[in-house]
Design a protein around this motif. Sequence first.
Motif, PDB file in Angstrom:
ATOM      1  N   PHE A 197       0.784  -1.241  -0.218  1.00 20.10           N
ATOM      2  CA  PHE A 197       0.142   0.045  -0.007  1.00 20.10           C
ATOM      3  C   PHE A 197       0.823   1.325  -0.048  1.00 20.10           C
ATOM      4  O   PHE A 197       0.454   2.294  -0.570  1.00 20.10           O
ATOM      5  N   ASN A 198       1.982   1.352   0.643  1.00 16.53           N
ATOM      6  CA  ASN A 198       2.771   2.312   0.844  1.00 16.53           C
ATOM      7  C   ASN A 198       3.530   2.720  -0.686  1.00 16.53           C
ATOM      8  O   ASN A 198       3.444   3.718  -1.154  1.00 16.53           O
ATOM      9  N   LEU A 199       3.920   1.432  -1.279  1.00 18.72           N
ATOM     10  CA  LEU A 199       4.494   1.775  -2.512  1.00 18.72           C
ATOM     11  C   LEU A 199       3.538   2.174  -3.650  1.00 18.72           C
ATOM     12  O   LEU A 199       3.657   3.125  -4.612  1.00 18.72           O
ATOM     13  N   ALA A 200       2.184   1.520  -3.323  1.00 15.13           N
ATOM     14  CA  ALA A 200       1.028   1.991  -4.430  1.00 15.13           C
ATOM     15  C   ALA A 200       0.656   3.529  -4.213  1.00 15.13           C
ATOM     16  O   ALA A 200       0.411   4.401  -5.156  1.00 15.13           O
ATOM     17  N   ALA A 201       0.524   3.872  -2.880  1.00 14.48           N
ATOM     18  CA  ALA A 201       0.707   5.369  -2.557  1.00 14.48           C
ATOM     19  C   ALA A 201       1.694   6.416  -3.277  1.00 14.48           C
ATOM     20  O   ALA A 201       1.056   7.322  -3.552  1.00 14.48           O
ATOM     21  N   LEU A 202       3.012   5.853  -3.015  1.00 19.52           N
ATOM     22  CA  LEU A 202       3.993   6.601  -3.802  1.00 19.52           C
ATOM     23  C   LEU A 202       3.731   6.889  -5.320  1.00 19.52           C
ATOM     24  O   LEU A 202       4.315   7.765  -5.679  1.00 19.52           O
ATOM     25  N   MET A 203       3.122   6.015  -5.866  1.00 17.09           N
ATOM     26  CA  MET A 203       2.864   5.920  -7.259  1.00 17.09           C
ATOM     27  C   MET A 203       1.376   6.645  -7.756  1.00 17.09           C
ATOM     28  O   MET A 203       0.899   6.589  -8.683  1.00 17.09           O
ATOM     29  N   SER A 236      -1.831   6.164  -5.928  1.00 17.16           N
ATOM     30  CA  SER A 236      -2.914   5.257  -5.681  1.00 17.16           C
ATOM     31  C   SER A 236      -3.646   5.970  -4.579  1.00 17.16           C
ATOM     32  O   SER A 236      -3.127   5.722  -3.369  1.00 17.16           O
ATOM     33  N   GLU A 237      -4.887   6.677  -4.597  1.00 19.35           N
ATOM     34  CA  GLU A 237      -5.724   7.149  -3.636  1.00 19.35           C
ATOM     35  C   GLU A 237      -6.254   5.923  -2.718  1.00 19.35           C
ATOM     36  O   GLU A 237      -6.301   5.841  -1.554  1.00 19.35           O
ATOM     37  N   PRO A 238      -6.792   4.845  -3.251  1.00 21.18           N
ATOM     38  CA  PRO A 238      -7.217   3.573  -2.451  1.00 21.18           C
ATOM     39  C   PRO A 238      -5.924   3.211  -1.637  1.00 21.18           C
ATOM     40  O   PRO A 238      -6.337   2.843  -0.731  1.00 21.18           O
ATOM     41  N   ALA A 239      -5.097   3.075  -2.154  1.00 20.44           N
ATOM     42  CA  ALA A 239      -3.979   2.614  -1.267  1.00 20.44           C
ATOM     43  C   ALA A 239      -3.696   3.402  -0.048  1.00 20.44           C
ATOM     44  O   ALA A 239      -3.309   2.747   0.904  1.00 20.44           O
ATOM     45  N   LYS A 240      -3.636   4.937  -0.258  1.00 21.84           N
ATOM     46  CA  LYS A 240      -3.525   5.693   0.884  1.00 21.84           C
ATOM     47  C   LYS A 240      -4.597   5.348   2.245  1.00 21.84           C
ATOM     48  O   LYS A 240      -4.320   5.404   3.315  1.00 21.84           O
ATOM     49  N   HIS A 241      -5.947   5.077   1.438  1.00 15.68           N
ATOM     50  CA  HIS A 241      -7.030   4.625   2.527  1.00 15.68           C
ATOM     51  C   HIS A 241      -6.730   3.563   3.222  1.00 15.68           C
ATOM     52  O   HIS A 241      -6.839   3.124   4.334  1.00 15.68           O
ATOM     53  N   TYR A 242      -6.279   2.427   2.606  1.00 14.37           N
ATOM     54  CA  TYR A 242      -6.138   1.002   3.006  1.00 14.37           C
ATOM     55  C   TYR A 242      -5.056   0.996   3.960  1.00 14.37           C
ATOM     56  O   TYR A 242      -4.997   0.540   4.768  1.00 14.37           O
ATOM     57  N   ARG A 243      -3.820   1.843   3.431  1.00 10.48           N
ATOM     58  CA  ARG A 243      -2.617   1.945   4.368  1.00 10.48           C
ATOM     59  C   ARG A 243      -3.168   2.676   5.826  1.00 10.48           C
ATOM     60  O   ARG A 243      -2.637   1.975   6.886  1.00 10.48           O
ATOM     61  N   ARG A 244      -3.895   3.439   5.699  1.00  7.93           N
ATOM     62  CA  ARG A 244      -4.108   4.176   7.099  1.00  7.93           C
ATOM     63  C   ARG A 244      -5.050   3.335   7.633  1.00  7.93           C
ATOM     64  O   ARG A 244      -4.929   3.100   9.103  1.00  7.93           O
ATOM     65  N   GLU A 245      -6.017   2.506   6.951  1.00 10.40           N
ATOM     66  CA  GLU A 245      -6.868   1.612   7.844  1.00 10.40           C
ATOM     67  C   GLU A 245      -6.240   0.285   8.425  1.00 10.40           C
ATOM     68  O   GLU A 245      -6.406   0.124   9.685  1.00 10.40           O
TER      69      GLU A 245
END
Length: 90
Positions: free
Chosen positions: A48-54, A56-65
Amino acid sequence: MAFTDVETAQAHSAIETNANGEDLCKLGLLYSTGQGGTIDYIEAHKWFNLAALMGSEPAKHYRREISEEMSSFEIADAQRAAREWLATRH
């Protein structure tokens, strides 16, 4: 969200070639839900962290969750794993 065996295989193979944020977010979802194995929040957070760096808004949400379910040591391990993965890609 359930993934087919084909989608799971595609997500895993994408990291060997030219992964994008969507692929990495999908890997995070696979690990955070235990699809195809056991739940692994450290591995999920890494993807999720790597996807967020690219971007991905959903990844930011899931990472936080999932961060709410993890200790600070687990989050640090996940961040370290993400940095190591990035280092091997460049």
